[in-house]
Scaffold this active site. Structure first.
Site, PDB file in Angstrom:
ATOM      1  N   CYS A 383      -4.237  -6.165  -1.182  1.00 58.82           N
ATOM      2  CA  CYS A 383      -4.244  -5.064  -0.221  1.00 58.82           C
ATOM      3  C   CYS A 383      -5.670  -4.740   0.233  1.00 58.82           C
ATOM      4  O   CYS A 383      -6.266  -5.540   0.941  1.00 58.82           O
ATOM      5  CB  CYS A 383      -3.493  -3.866  -0.783  1.00 58.82           C
ATOM      6  SG  CYS A 383      -2.764  -2.887   0.544  1.00 58.82           S
ATOM      7  N   HIS A 509       1.670  -6.128  -2.190  1.00 61.04           N
ATOM      8  CA  HIS A 509       1.415  -5.883  -3.621  1.00 61.04           C
ATOM      9  C   HIS A 509       2.332  -6.740  -4.502  1.00 61.04           C
ATOM     10  O   HIS A 509       3.410  -6.284  -4.879  1.00 61.04           O
ATOM     11  CB  HIS A 509       1.666  -4.415  -3.949  1.00 61.04           C
ATOM     12  CG  HIS A 509       0.663  -3.492  -3.341  1.00 61.04           C
ATOM     13  ND1 HIS A 509      -0.477  -3.097  -3.997  1.00 61.04           N
ATOM     14  CD2 HIS A 509       0.620  -2.907  -2.125  1.00 61.04           C
ATOM     15  CE1 HIS A 509      -1.176  -2.291  -3.228  1.00 61.04           C
ATOM     16  NE2 HIS A 509      -0.530  -2.155  -2.079  1.00 61.04           N
ATOM     17  N   GLU A 511       2.011  -7.303  -7.506  1.00 58.61           N
ATOM     18  CA  GLU A 511       2.070  -6.767  -8.876  1.00 58.61           C
ATOM     19  C   GLU A 511       3.298  -5.905  -9.121  1.00 58.61           C
ATOM     20  O   GLU A 511       3.691  -5.700 -10.266  1.00 58.61           O
ATOM     21  CB  GLU A 511       0.796  -5.978  -9.201  1.00 58.61           C
ATOM     22  CG  GLU A 511       0.639  -4.626  -8.506  1.00 58.61           C
ATOM     23  CD  GLU A 511      -0.030  -4.691  -7.140  1.00 58.61           C
ATOM     24  OE1 GLU A 511       0.010  -5.779  -6.515  1.00 58.61           O
ATOM     25  OE2 GLU A 511      -0.579  -3.676  -6.681  1.00 58.61           O
TER      26      GLU A 511
HETATM   27  N1  GLN Z   1      -6.580   1.543   2.294  1.00 60.40           N
HETATM   28  C1  GLN Z   1      -6.026   0.353   2.832  1.00 60.40           C
HETATM   29  C2  GLN Z   1      -4.995   0.625   3.913  1.00 60.40           C
HETATM   30  O1  GLN Z   1      -4.498   1.702   4.009  1.00 60.40           O
HETATM   31  C3  GLN Z   1      -5.421  -0.490   1.725  1.00 60.40           C
HETATM   32  C4  GLN Z   1      -4.349   0.221   0.965  1.00 60.40           C
HETATM   33  C5  GLN Z   1      -4.078  -0.397  -0.372  1.00 60.40           C
HETATM   34  O2  GLN Z   1      -4.904  -1.128  -0.937  1.00 60.40           O
HETATM   35  N2  GLN Z   1      -2.924  -0.096  -0.951  1.00 60.40           N
HETATM   36  O3  GLN Z   1      -4.660  -0.251   4.674  1.00 60.40           O
END
Ligand code: GLN
Length: 534
Positions: A383, A509, A511
């Protein structure tokens, strides 16, 4: 008839109610029952989406896009099931729904009160799982500690449900038995008091689980049974375990599942025993591995153990299946500088750059990523970690020194991570994040395709910003390939670097979906690459 088993906690928090609830479910599932878990959180937030990870640890995301308590992660990892919004409830959600009903006039002029309106709403949400007809057991974990003001309506709900459902409803109370070094004695008084609190609220526990650092003898068991009004067999010891994945076996050795089945009216001779073969095989690998694999986790909440819970667990599954003992070093990204990066990452075989929000610690992530990229160290960006990979590449390879994400700065000339049309539409609809499961199509011939061994995958998201597709061609021409895209919108989900042993960034994600019996392929492959590294 669905059976409802409540798990409450006393004496202290963090005793492991979630693990206990997941372990009991595992044992019942391994006997062939259909089981699910539910977590009731007494806080007033509507969900855990707005909570800082320092408060309650990581925010877990379900496939249907619910921002949930991290215990749902334990349920999925232990049971190999998928949970949904229904599996998590907060006081905020309960009140919101009751207040909305009140405004609609549903209560026909009645005074709206905690009892019966709030408790009825809680009950409706618990029994909704039973009413699906999909489950033999619903194991409901109540957050917080008995005696807290916040948990009163939940305990009252347990009282009512025990009264309404008879032996189809049980309460398991988890407490702590401290060991007094000076007296060389285990003390049951806090347990007695905590059970008394529960009784005062109208609930007699059926089973008491004692968390302890020293083994409990029969005299002590009898004492707790007598003072707390439970059967001796129903006093269960939960000694500290070497790993959370050992707890189901410890509970099995203590006959927790048998006691639950007997108390809910089953004839044990007619119920199959729990088949824990696969679970045991995993545990053998987890605990038997002698050689280590060293992974560095670079993030900004690393001081708190629970902030990246699912990442820790996914890595430990992946290490076990690679027959390695995971040695995870957490590095605070704020502390990483160009001068100390070699020192800090010394000896690390793989680097994982964590998800996150906001500006803090970004520079440290870029430095760690550049190091991994140039020194050929296997690297996984998740992410925000993937977004950082893209920015670092744009700055140091494409030469856009001002490259950034719109999240970090005011708009620069080169926002390689930007707010896309998709996001603007979402904002108009009142949402602000891409949440939950989305499909992703993998390029045949890419490394990720080799890893997943299929063309279409589904992964969970929780982010606002996206890879800016205006830069896609230029990234690709310079060796950073966009090998996974959303088939409906074309949004870039995966980037991977050509000519590097393993350098992959994912906007989603992975995970959230690694389980004990199905470790996530991306983590397994990442750890394997790390092992092959040195
Ligand atoms: N802050 C980033 C976004 O909003 C990544 C979010 C995250 O890592 N869950 O796109």
């Amino acid at each position: 008839m669905t059976k409802y088993i409540f798990v409450t906690g006393g004496v202290a928090s963090s005793l492991g109610k979630g693990i206990l609830a997941a372990s009991l479910s595992k044992l019942l599932q391994a006997r062939g029952f259909k089981v699910t878990n539910q977590k009731l959180d007494p806080y007033i937030n509507i969900d855990s989406g707005t909570l800082n990870p320092y408060e309650h640890g990581e925010c877990y995301v379900t496939e249907d896009g619910h921002e949930a308590d991290l215990d749902l992660g334990h349920y999925e990892r232990f049971l190999d099931i998928r949970t949904h919004k229904m599996n998590n409830l907060t006081t905020g959600r309960i009140y919101k729904s009751v207040i909305e009903k009140e405004r609609r006039g549903d209560y026909l002029g009645k005074t709206v009160q905690v009892i019966p309106h709030i408790t009825d709403e809680i009950k409706r949400n618990i029994t909704a799982l039973g009413r699906t007809g999909d489950y033999d057991f619903v194991i409901v974990e109540i957050g917080g500690t008995v005696g807290d003001i916040e948990s009163l309506p939940y305990i009252e709900t347990v009282r009512q449900m025990k009264w309404e459902h008879g032996r189809d409803c049980l309460c398991i109370h988890l407490t702590y038995v401290p060991y007094l070094q000076a007296a060389k004695e285990l003390k049951t008084k806090p347990t007695q008091h905590s059970v008394r609190d529960l009784q005062q609220e109208g609930v007699q526990p059926d089973i008491i689980v004692l968390r302890t650092e020293h083994p409990i003898n029969d005299t002590l068991r009898r004492k707790v049974a007598l003072f707390c009004n439970v059967d001796e067999r129903a006093v269960i010891q939960s000694a500290d375990a070497s790993s959370i994945y050992r707890v189901p076996l410890n509970m099995q050795a203590e006959h927790l599942d048998e006691v639950v089945l007997q108390k809910t009216g089953f004839d044990l001779s007619r119920v199959p025993t729990a088949d824990m073969t696969d679970w045991n095989a995993f545990l053998q690998k987890l605990e038997g591995a002698t050689e280590e694999v060293r992974i560095a986790l670079v993030g900004k909440y690393v001081q708190l153990q629970d902030a990246y819970k699912s990442i820790h667990e996914s890595l430990s599954h992946a290490a076990a299946y690679n027959n390695r003992r995971l040695v995870l070093t957490s590095l605070l990204s704020d502390d990483i500088t160009a001068e100390n990066v070699a020192d800090k990452l010394q000896g690390q075989q793989g680097i994982l750059v964590a998800p996150g929000f906001g500006q803090r610690g970004m520079e440290g992530k870029f430095i760690a990523l550049r190091y991994a990229r140039e020194k050929n160290i296997p690297c996984l960006g998740i992410c925000l970690g993937m977004q950082a990979m893209a920015i670092e590449f744009a700055r140091n390879v494409l030469g856009y020194t001002d490259a950034n994400s719109v999240e970090m700065d005011e708009r620069t000339t080169h926002n390689v991570i930007d707010m896309m049309e998709d996001q603007k539409t979402m904002l108009n609809k009142g949402g602000s994040m891409r949440l939950g499961a989305y499909p992703c199509r993998l390029n045949k011939g890419s490394r990720v395709y080799q890893i997943y061994k299929q063309e279409q995958i589904v992964e969970r998201h929780r982010h606002r910003y996206e890879f800016n597709q205006l830069y896609q061609a230029e990234f690709e021409a310079n060796g950073m390939h966009c090998t996974g895209v959303n088939p409906d919108t074309g949004l870039v989900e995966i980037i991977e670097l050509e000519g590097h042993p393993w350098y992959i960034g994912v906007q989603f994600h992975p995970e959230y979906s690694s389980t004990v019996l199905h470790p996530h392929p991306l983590f397994v492959s990442f750890v394997k690459a790390a092992i092959e590294q040195k």
